[in-house]
Design a protein around this motif. Structure first.
Motif, PDB file in Angstrom:
ATOM      1  N   ARG A 121      38.244  39.823  30.526  1.00  0.00           N
ATOM      2  CA  ARG A 121      39.149  39.074  31.402  1.00  0.00           C
ATOM      3  C   ARG A 121      38.427  38.330  32.506  1.00  0.00           C
ATOM      4  NH1 ARG A 121      43.459  44.060  32.278  1.00  0.00           N
ATOM      5  NH2 ARG A 121      43.977  44.372  30.056  1.00  0.00           N
ATOM      6  N   VAL A 122      37.115  38.380  32.499  1.00  0.00           N
ATOM      7  CA  VAL A 122      36.342  37.694  33.538  1.00  0.00           C
ATOM      8  C   VAL A 122      36.642  36.193  33.505  1.00  0.00           C
ATOM      9  CG1 VAL A 122      34.021  37.059  34.287  1.00  0.00           C
ATOM     10  CG2 VAL A 122      34.507  39.407  33.619  1.00  0.00           C
ATOM     11  N   GLY A 123      36.915  35.642  34.660  1.00  0.00           N
ATOM     12  CA  GLY A 123      37.203  34.215  34.757  1.00  0.00           C
ATOM     13  C   GLY A 123      38.662  33.853  34.618  1.00  0.00           C
ATOM     14  N   GLN A 124      39.529  34.853  34.320  1.00  0.00           N
ATOM     15  CA  GLN A 124      40.951  34.578  34.130  1.00  0.00           C
ATOM     16  C   GLN A 124      41.705  34.626  35.464  1.00  0.00           C
ATOM     17  OE1 GLN A 124      42.604  37.111  31.119  1.00  0.00           O
ATOM     18  NE2 GLN A 124      41.193  36.433  29.536  1.00  0.00           N
ATOM     19  N   GLY A 125      41.177  33.954  36.438  1.00  0.00           N
ATOM     20  CA  GLY A 125      41.817  33.801  37.731  1.00  0.00           C
ATOM     21  C   GLY A 125      41.614  32.376  38.192  1.00  0.00           C
ATOM     22  N   SER A 126      42.606  31.803  38.830  1.00  0.00           N
ATOM     23  CA  SER A 126      42.517  30.390  39.177  1.00  0.00           C
ATOM     24  C   SER A 126      43.186  30.123  40.505  1.00  0.00           C
ATOM     25  CB  SER A 126      43.179  29.529  38.089  1.00  0.00           C
ATOM     26  OG  SER A 126      44.578  29.798  38.047  1.00  0.00           O
ATOM     27  N   ILE A 127      42.886  28.969  41.056  1.00  0.00           N
ATOM     28  CA  ILE A 127      43.580  28.453  42.228  1.00  0.00           C
ATOM     29  C   ILE A 127      43.545  26.929  42.132  1.00  0.00           C
ATOM     30  CG2 ILE A 127      41.485  28.548  43.651  1.00  0.00           C
ATOM     31  CD1 ILE A 127      43.331  29.076  46.052  1.00  0.00           C
ATOM     32  N   TRP A 136      48.013  29.999  42.374  1.00  0.00           N
ATOM     33  CA  TRP A 136      46.857  30.893  42.415  1.00  0.00           C
ATOM     34  C   TRP A 136      47.183  32.184  41.682  1.00  0.00           C
ATOM     35  CZ3 TRP A 136      50.554  30.629  46.072  1.00  0.00           C
ATOM     36  CH2 TRP A 136      51.045  31.819  46.610  1.00  0.00           C
ATOM     37  N   GLY A 137      46.116  32.926  41.354  1.00  0.00           N
ATOM     38  CA  GLY A 137      46.270  34.222  40.716  1.00  0.00           C
ATOM     39  C   GLY A 137      45.932  34.200  39.246  1.00  0.00           C
ATOM     40  N   ASP A 138      46.611  35.039  38.477  1.00  0.00           N
ATOM     41  CA  ASP A 138      46.385  35.172  37.040  1.00  0.00           C
ATOM     42  C   ASP A 138      46.732  33.861  36.345  1.00  0.00           C
ATOM     43  OD1 ASP A 138      46.136  35.909  34.435  1.00  0.00           O
ATOM     44  OD2 ASP A 138      47.572  37.562  34.496  1.00  0.00           O
ATOM     45  N   THR A 139      45.851  33.398  35.485  1.00  0.00           N
ATOM     46  CA  THR A 139      46.096  32.132  34.795  1.00  0.00           C
ATOM     47  C   THR A 139      47.329  32.193  33.904  1.00  0.00           C
ATOM     48  OG1 THR A 139      44.548  32.860  33.069  1.00  0.00           O
ATOM     49  CG2 THR A 139      43.673  31.441  34.810  1.00  0.00           C
ATOM     50  N   LEU A 190      47.413  35.776  51.781  1.00  0.00           N
ATOM     51  CA  LEU A 190      46.367  35.367  50.848  1.00  0.00           C
ATOM     52  C   LEU A 190      45.006  35.706  51.442  1.00  0.00           C
ATOM     53  CD1 LEU A 190      46.015  33.780  48.136  1.00  0.00           C
ATOM     54  CD2 LEU A 190      45.655  31.752  49.538  1.00  0.00           C
ATOM     55  N   PRO A 191      44.177  36.470  50.724  1.00  0.00           N
ATOM     56  CA  PRO A 191      42.844  36.786  51.251  1.00  0.00           C
ATOM     57  C   PRO A 191      42.058  35.512  51.544  1.00  0.00           C
ATOM     58  CG  PRO A 191      43.334  38.123  49.327  1.00  0.00           C
ATOM     59  CD  PRO A 191      44.419  37.105  49.406  1.00  0.00           C
ATOM     60  N   LEU A 192      41.321  35.509  52.645  1.00  0.00           N
ATOM     61  CA  LEU A 192      40.505  34.338  52.971  1.00  0.00           C
ATOM     62  C   LEU A 192      39.424  34.103  51.928  1.00  0.00           C
ATOM     63  CD1 LEU A 192      40.060  34.558  56.856  1.00  0.00           C
ATOM     64  CD2 LEU A 192      41.329  32.847  55.556  1.00  0.00           C
ATOM     65  N   ALA A 193      39.096  35.128  51.154  1.00  0.00           N
ATOM     66  CA  ALA A 193      38.159  34.932  50.043  1.00  0.00           C
ATOM     67  C   ALA A 193      38.812  34.181  48.895  1.00  0.00           C
ATOM     68  CB  ALA A 193      37.633  36.273  49.543  1.00  0.00           C
ATOM     69  N   THR A 195      40.544  35.227  46.454  1.00  0.00           N
ATOM     70  CA  THR A 195      40.546  35.938  45.175  1.00  0.00           C
ATOM     71  C   THR A 195      41.506  37.110  45.279  1.00  0.00           C
ATOM     72  OG1 THR A 195      38.632  37.232  45.900  1.00  0.00           O
ATOM     73  CG2 THR A 195      38.211  35.300  44.529  1.00  0.00           C
ATOM     74  N   ILE A 196      42.355  37.271  44.259  1.00  0.00           N
ATOM     75  CA  ILE A 196      43.324  38.354  44.239  1.00  0.00           C
ATOM     76  C   ILE A 196      42.792  39.554  43.463  1.00  0.00           C
ATOM     77  CG2 ILE A 196      45.688  38.965  43.625  1.00  0.00           C
ATOM     78  CD1 ILE A 196      45.455  36.871  45.799  1.00  0.00           C
ATOM     79  N   ASP A 197      42.105  39.317  42.343  1.00  0.00           N
ATOM     80  CA  ASP A 197      41.580  40.383  41.489  1.00  0.00           C
ATOM     81  C   ASP A 197      40.081  40.157  41.327  1.00  0.00           C
ATOM     82  OD1 ASP A 197      40.951  42.267  39.619  1.00  0.00           O
ATOM     83  OD2 ASP A 197      42.506  41.714  38.176  1.00  0.00           O
ATOM     84  N   ILE A 198      39.284  40.937  42.071  1.00  0.00           N
ATOM     85  CA  ILE A 198      37.830  40.717  42.030  1.00  0.00           C
ATOM     86  C   ILE A 198      37.244  41.130  40.691  1.00  0.00           C
ATOM     87  CG2 ILE A 198      37.587  40.986  44.515  1.00  0.00           C
ATOM     88  CD1 ILE A 198      36.500  43.792  44.025  1.00  0.00           C
ATOM     89  N   GLY A 199      38.001  41.890  39.876  1.00  0.00           N
ATOM     90  CA  GLY A 199      37.523  42.236  38.546  1.00  0.00           C
ATOM     91  C   GLY A 199      37.563  41.055  37.596  1.00  0.00           C
ATOM     92  N   ARG A 200      38.376  40.051  37.910  1.00  0.00           N
ATOM     93  CA  ARG A 200      38.443  38.843  37.088  1.00  0.00           C
ATOM     94  C   ARG A 200      37.636  37.705  37.711  1.00  0.00           C
ATOM     95  NH1 ARG A 200      44.673  38.529  34.825  1.00  0.00           N
ATOM     96  NH2 ARG A 200      44.778  40.685  34.071  1.00  0.00           N
TER      97      ARG A 200
END
Length: 320
Positions: A121-127, A136-139, A190-193, A195-200
């Protein structure tokens, strides 16, 4: 006989289109009004939609490192059990020790399995940030907000602020409000980073550009215009006057925050042992107040222009 108030045609049309009505501010706030430079707005419009670029390599390295750590702990624990010669220290408690070892191994195995599954699932996060709003979040099932739905808070002096939550480690969150219904508003955190899921997605390579575009949209799109806490720009590392990178205030804030803990440390080190617990609590509270006051005074003296509340206006004839 009191006359009934009727909605204006424009207000009725806005209601049909789902546009949030402009709200009168609930409090009179002395905000500092800044003009967004025209060239900054032109670059924002000409750049078009901005997509986040996931840092896949860093994310995989993080997952691989955690998986290797879990595997090493599990192997070390197994080797310790197998190579144990003298069990005299656990005699009589064999069942408890066995259950503890099995529970630990099950936890490590579950964590290792989860990390290995995350590799797919790496990379399956977008904004994505554009003139209409942000997604933003899960694609597969992203969250979304339209700029026209972002509104002022009903009670409070700041519409856009940052907050620190211990459960989010050391990452602050950007907080603003949107209209969710006829009589209910919801806050977006919303985190200033970004990213919602750092595993993705551990981070986005263009995070600085994304955060700058997000704040610019919030500063120029919603009506009535929003009020920004000065800490937003300190935490984001952006100069609110020029919209250029500004990292020094954030570093000084972190250093002054650490220095503010010195009075609390002094209480722990030099407070007499055996003193009544009530006086100890009072001393700790006073130490925290003194530290926070000193930190605020230092930041005010060093950066007098980064205090209070900001609003933004666009030059006449500029976009958006």
């Amino acid at each position: 006989m009191a006359r009934k108030h009727r909605k204006s045609p424009s207000a009725a049309a806005d209601a049909v289109r789902g546009i949030a009505p402009a709200r009168a501010p609930s409090h009179a706030v002395a905000s500092r009004v800044l003009k967004v430079p025209a060239h900054v707005l032109e670059a924002l419009v000409q750049g078009g939609p901005l997509e986040g670029v996931p840092d896949v390599t860093t994310t995989r390295l993080l997952l691989g490192g955690l998986a290797a750590l879990f595997a090493l702990i599990a192997l070390s624990l197994g080797a310790a059990v197998v190579l144990q010669d003298d069990w005299s220290n656990v005699r009589g408690n064999e069942a408890i020790v066995a259950l503890a070892v099995l529970a630990l191994l099950a936890g490590l195995g579950g964590g290792l399995w989860y990390l290995l599954r995350q590799f797919a699932r790496v990379g399956q996060g977008s904004i994505r940030i554009d003139a209409q709003g942000m997604r933003w979040g899960d694609t597969a099932l992203p969250q979304a907000v339209a700029w026209r739905a972002v509104c002022r808070v009903d009670a409070g002096l700041q519409d856009v602020r940052t907050e620190f939550v211990s459960s989010d480690a050391i990452v602050k969150r950007l907080v603003f409000q949107r209209v969710a219904g006829a009589s209910k508003d919801t806050e977006i955190r919303l985190p200033l980073a970004l990213t919602i899921d750092i595993g993705r997605v551990t981070r986005f390579r263009n995070r600085a550009a994304l955060l700058r575009a997000l704040l610019l949209r919030l500063a120029t799109e919603p009506r009535p215009r929003l009020r920004f806490a000065a800490e937003v720009f300190i935490d984001a590392g952006i100069d609110p006057e020029t919209w250029e990178p500004m990292l020094a205030p954030r570093r000084w804030m972190w250093l002054s925050s650490l220095a503010a803990l010195l009075p609390v440390l002094a209480v722990f080190l030099f407070w007499p042992l055996g003193e009544h617990v009530g006086w100890t609590v009072v001393a700790l509270v006073l130490a925290m107040v003194v530290g926070a006051g000193a930190m605020g005074w230092f930041m005010h003296q060093r950066y007098p222009g980064l205090q209070g509340v900001f609003e933004f206006e666009t030059p006449p004839g500029s976009a958006p």
